[in-house]
Design a protein around this motif. Structure first.
Motif, mmCIF file in Angstrom:
data_model
loop_
_atom_site.group_PDB
_atom_site.id
_atom_site.type_symbol
_atom_site.label_atom_id
_atom_site.label_comp_id
_atom_site.label_asym_id
_atom_site.label_seq_id
_atom_site.Cartn_x
_atom_site.Cartn_y
_atom_site.Cartn_z
ATOM 1 N N ALA A 47 52.079 100.695 50.729
ATOM 2 C CA ALA A 47 50.728 99.973 50.515
ATOM 3 C C ALA A 47 50.014 101.042 49.856
ATOM 4 O O ALA A 47 49.452 101.705 51.179
ATOM 5 N N ALA A 48 48.438 100.944 49.155
ATOM 6 C CA ALA A 48 47.818 101.514 49.075
ATOM 7 C C ALA A 48 46.550 100.590 48.661
ATOM 8 O O ALA A 48 46.926 99.052 48.416
ATOM 9 N N TRP A 49 45.501 100.605 49.497
ATOM 10 C CA TRP A 49 44.080 99.944 49.881
ATOM 11 C C TRP A 49 43.539 100.072 49.398
ATOM 12 O O TRP A 49 43.542 100.867 48.284
ATOM 13 N N PRO A 50 42.818 98.867 48.753
ATOM 14 C CA PRO A 50 41.540 99.525 47.711
ATOM 15 C C PRO A 50 40.548 100.161 48.208
ATOM 16 O O PRO A 50 39.861 101.979 47.552
ATOM 17 N N GLU A 51 40.655 100.897 49.166
ATOM 18 C CA GLU A 51 39.232 102.208 50.026
ATOM 19 C C GLU A 51 40.746 103.150 49.816
ATOM 20 O O GLU A 51 39.633 104.377 50.212
ATOM 21 N N GLY A 52 42.006 102.835 49.913
ATOM 22 C CA GLY A 52 42.489 104.172 50.138
ATOM 23 C C GLY A 52 43.909 103.741 50.462
ATOM 24 O O GLY A 52 44.044 102.680 50.352
ATOM 25 N N PRO A 53 44.849 104.999 51.429
ATOM 26 C CA PRO A 53 45.875 104.943 51.023
ATOM 27 C C PRO A 53 45.704 104.009 52.565
ATOM 28 O O PRO A 53 44.829 103.887 53.250
ATOM 29 N N SER A 54 46.952 102.745 52.814
ATOM 30 C CA SER A 54 47.269 102.485 54.657
ATOM 31 C C SER A 54 47.250 103.337 54.716
ATOM 32 O O SER A 54 47.718 104.175 54.993
ATOM 33 N N PRO A 55 46.939 102.987 56.800
ATOM 34 C CA PRO A 55 47.537 103.712 57.941
ATOM 35 C C PRO A 55 48.856 104.334 57.692
ATOM 36 O O PRO A 55 48.595 105.623 57.623
ATOM 37 N N VAL A 85 48.468 96.471 39.866
ATOM 38 C CA VAL A 85 49.802 95.506 40.891
ATOM 39 C C VAL A 85 49.790 95.630 42.308
ATOM 40 O O VAL A 85 49.319 95.033 43.593
ATOM 41 N N SER A 86 50.129 97.064 42.368
ATOM 42 C CA SER A 86 50.108 97.532 43.731
ATOM 43 C C SER A 86 49.133 99.048 44.071
ATOM 44 O O SER A 86 48.630 99.461 44.710
ATOM 45 N N ARG A 87 48.003 98.436 42.669
ATOM 46 C CA ARG A 87 46.525 99.622 43.696
ATOM 47 C C ARG A 87 46.844 101.000 43.491
ATOM 48 O O ARG A 87 46.649 101.736 43.675
ATOM 49 N N ARG A 88 48.113 101.262 41.733
ATOM 50 C CA ARG A 88 47.737 102.407 42.119
ATOM 51 C C ARG A 88 48.337 103.486 42.991
ATOM 52 O O ARG A 88 47.131 104.540 42.741
ATOM 53 N N GLU A 89 49.061 103.034 42.911
ATOM 54 C CA GLU A 89 50.095 103.904 44.970
ATOM 55 C C GLU A 89 49.922 105.262 44.712
ATOM 56 O O GLU A 89 49.377 106.033 45.263
ATOM 57 N N THR A 90 50.539 106.172 43.268
ATOM 58 C CA THR A 90 50.748 107.371 43.596
ATOM 59 C C THR A 90 49.222 108.095 43.051
ATOM 60 O O THR A 90 48.891 109.365 43.198
ATOM 61 N N ASP A 91 48.293 107.474 42.223
ATOM 62 C CA ASP A 91 47.046 107.440 42.278
ATOM 63 C C ASP A 91 46.131 108.184 43.180
ATOM 64 O O ASP A 91 45.461 109.251 44.189
ATOM 65 N N THR A 92 46.626 107.133 43.696
ATOM 66 C CA THR A 92 45.765 106.994 45.376
ATOM 67 C C THR A 92 46.340 107.700 46.369
ATOM 68 O O THR A 92 45.693 108.709 46.615
ATOM 69 N N MET A 93 47.343 108.282 46.591
ATOM 70 C CA MET A 93 48.578 109.701 47.151
ATOM 71 C C MET A 93 47.589 110.669 46.637
ATOM 72 O O MET A 93 47.874 111.724 47.551
ATOM 73 N N THR A 94 47.687 111.049 45.152
ATOM 74 C CA THR A 94 47.460 112.295 45.051
ATOM 75 C C THR A 94 45.781 112.569 45.331
ATOM 76 O O THR A 94 45.992 113.699 45.562
#
Length: 203
Positions: A47-55, A85-94
């Motif tokens: 899960a990605a959250w609006p502020e960044g990756p989940s814990p 819909v998943s808050r751009r997981e890979t963008d967030t991870m990168t």
């Protein structure tokens, strides 16, 4: 008595896939200090959250940062669901990896890793990965290694032992592994195509 025998038999069959994941990952989860070198670390999405990756996702990414810093891998491939819909997981991870010191040119992203089997097949077939260190939570790691090996990857793994930091999520994760293992074994046997085929155009 025969009812009890049937119940025991059903329970035993239900545990077969779970045991398979444990056997497939046996000896391939040595921990960060002893994990052998692999060309790439594959970090599975969460899960990605609006502020960044989940814990839990941040803890996976922190392991990837450690693997890079210690020379255990040469690069990182993040795989997850990069739809809105998943808050751009890979963008967030990168973004998180870059913010924590991993050079952008050592990071690659697969935006269509919608589930573990999809990630493993895509990493092998579309990104040409033959050997990798799989990175996820400890409860998810045996199944991940089992599926990676079924997809043809020489996989080892490093898992985040998240129980002390995220007890509830971790307990739920362990409980989910029994039914998830059945689906994993089905994927390994039937080898379905991933939901999205091909490698995305980088442009």
């Amino acid at each position: 008595m025969w009812i009890g025998t049937i119940v025991v038999g059903v329970l035993a069959l239900a545990l077969v896939p779970f045991v398979w994941t444990r056997l497939a990952g046996a000896g391939r989860r040595p921990g960060l200090a002893r994990v052998p070198h692999r060309p790439v670390a594959v970090v599975l999405g969460a899960a990605a959250w609006p502020e960044g990756p989940s814990p839990l996702l941040a803890r996976r990414l922190d392991l990837a940062v450690d693997l890079i810093r210690e020379g255990k891998v040469d690069g990182v491939l993040v795989s997850g669901d990069n739809r809105d819909v998943s808050r751009r997981e890979t963008d967030t991870m990168t973004r998180y990896l870059v913010e924590h010191g991993v050079p952008a040119d050592r990071i690659e992203a697969d935006p269509h890793g919608y589930r573990t089997w999809d990630t493993c097949v895509r990493v092998k077939e579309y990104y040409g990965v033959d050997a990798a260190t799989m990175v996820t939570q400890s409860f998810h790691l045996p199944r991940t290694i089992a599926l990676a090996r079924a997809a043809g990857i020489d996989a080892v793994g490093v898992g985040d032992s998240s129980l002390g930091a995220r007890r509830r999520s971790t307990v739920i994760g362990y409980l989910r592994e029994v039914p998830a293992a059945a689906k994993a074994l089905k994927d390994a046997v039937l080898r379905p195509a991933p939901a999205m085929l091909g490698r995305p155009d980088p442009h």
